[in-house]
Design an enzyme around this catalytic site. Structure first.
Site, PDB file in Angstrom:
ATOM      1  CB  SER A  17      -0.910   0.014   1.233  1.00  0.00           C
ATOM      2  OG  SER A  17      -1.827  -1.047   1.213  1.00  0.00           O
TER       3      SER A  17
ATOM      4  CB  ALA B 132      -3.345   0.817  -1.889  1.00  0.00           C
ATOM      5  CE  LYS B 133      -7.386  -2.218   6.105  1.00  0.00           C
ATOM      6  NZ  LYS B 133      -8.703  -2.525   5.523  1.00  0.00           N
ATOM      7  CB  THR B 134      -5.061   4.342   0.543  1.00  0.00           C
ATOM      8  OG1 THR B 134      -4.829   5.738   0.738  1.00  0.00           O
ATOM      9  CG2 THR B 134      -5.888   4.150  -0.714  1.00  0.00           C
TER      10      THR B 134
ATOM     11  CE1 TYR C 231     -12.085   0.289   4.053  1.00  0.00           C
ATOM     12  CE2 TYR C 231     -10.050   1.163   3.131  1.00  0.00           C
ATOM     13  CZ  TYR C 231     -10.787   0.096   3.622  1.00  0.00           C
ATOM     14  OH  TYR C 231     -10.232  -1.160   3.657  1.00  0.00           O
TER      15      TYR C 231
END
Length: 366
Positions: A105, A202-204, A208
């Site tokens: 990420s 990616a966990k960004t 969200y």
């Protein structure tokens, strides 16, 4: 660049919660409502690399109005849990996989990659400081949120030259306090979670943020979550706002959307695929269209649908709604295969079943 050996200083919180205050919170912690007494912080610059690792009292950050993250969104995060086993020992579930995903990420967001040994060290240091905050009983746990953001004071579109990494922790109650419940899902045909070549894998934070408006729409339609399709054809099922999807077929096989570059590579996702095979199910990763979902549920080809994520572990999906229609999966309740897979995973996490894959990592408490 070779990382420095991890070592963290510790500053005790003189305003820590009393034993009585802490126990009152742990009796009914909810999710994301309360935070432990300390947090971990480290910082990065091109000159020093990762440095100044420390566990300090939990409290606000002091951010300059020109901090890069506030203007250009350079931020990534992770989510994992610490579990207390029956003998009082403390364990993490596949934390190195979270550390490796955070590196991926960070790379996509042009942030420095935190060495996995620093990632693990930061989490263990915070747990050792606040291990009394880990609730026990039922499916309670300590939720850990590592995150990283551009903190340079600068207005300009380029990677931040000062980056802050932190870990905070929050005691968490059972996600389904009254037992596992099937939920209704709203199909978004207007919005996409992520696009081809974007940051979907990616966990960004931005991923969200883009899901919040359609999620609000889902709630207005009486649904708990929103399902997203691909952004190009608006045909292929991708994921929910923050959960991967699975489709159980009448022959016992399990299909999940293949990773496309815009789907988050969930640690729980990968674990479930492994456990499903252990339980004798054929597991297939491929594209699945929204028509296949709707028609398969309607004609009985698809007998169960569920989603997974760190918070809820496994969430059964009882129905799918869209403008002008709805299909109900089976009897609208959690199916046997869904509940069997969930139980297999949770039993490993809480030490009730053998850890055949070596997923659990014990945290030694001083």
């Amino acid at each position: 660049m070779t990382s420095k050996q991890f070592a963290a200083t510790f500053e005790r919180n003189s305003a820590a919660k009393s034993t009585a205050e802490r126990e009152a919170i742990l009796a009914d912690p909810g999710f994301g409502n309360h935070f432990t007494d300390h947090m971990f912080i480290a910082e990065w610059t091109p000159e020093t690399g990762w440095a100044d690792a420390r566990v300090v009292p939990y409290g606000p950050f002091s951010l300059d109005p020109a901090a890069a993250v506030l203007h250009y969104g350079q931020e990534v995060f992770e989510g994992l849990k610490a579990y207390v086993h029956e003998d009082g020992s403390v364990w993490l579930f596949r934390p190195e996989a979270n550390g490796e995903r955070m590196q991926r990420s960070a790379h996509r967001l042009a942030l420095p990659e935190l060495p996995v040994d620093w990632f693990l060290g930061s989490i263990e240091a915070l747990i050792r400081a606040d291990h009394e905050w880990i609730p026990s009983g039922g499916e309670k746990s300590l939720y850990l949120r590592p995150f990283m953001f551009g903190s340079e004071i600068f207005l300009g579109v380029r990677p931040s030259q000062h980056v802050t990494y932190s870990v905070i922790a929050s005691p968490a109650g059972a996600y389904f306090a009254g037992g596992v419940k099937a939920v209704s899902i709203w199909l978004s045909t207007t919005y996409s979670r992520a696009g081809a070549g974007g940051t979907g894998a990616a966990k960004t934070a931005g991923n969200y943020a883009s899901s919040l408006l359609p999620q609000q729409e889902a709630i207005e339609k009486g649904c708990a979550q929103v399902a997203f399709l691909d952004s190009v054809e608006q045909k292929w099922v991708e994921e929910l706002g923050g959960m991967n999807l699975y489709f159980v077929h009448a022959d016992g096989s399990i299909v999940t959307p293949s990773l496309s570059g815009s789907i988050l590579e969930g640690v729980t996702r990968d674990s479930i695929l492994t456990l499903a095979r252990d339980l004798g199910h054929e597991v297939i990763e491929r594209r699945i269209s929204i028509d296949e979902w709707r028609e398969g549920v309607a004609d009985g080809t698809i007998t169960e649908v569920f989603a997974c994520g760190t918070a809820a572990v496994v969430t059964p999906i009882g129905s799918l709604k869209w403008d002008g229609g709805e299909v109900v999966t089976g009897d609208g309740e959690a199916g046997k295969i869904t509940t069997d897979i969930r139980a297999a995973l949770v039993d490993i996490q809480y030490g009730r079943a053998a850890d055949r894959h070596g997923w659990m990592q014990q945290v030694k408490i001083d």
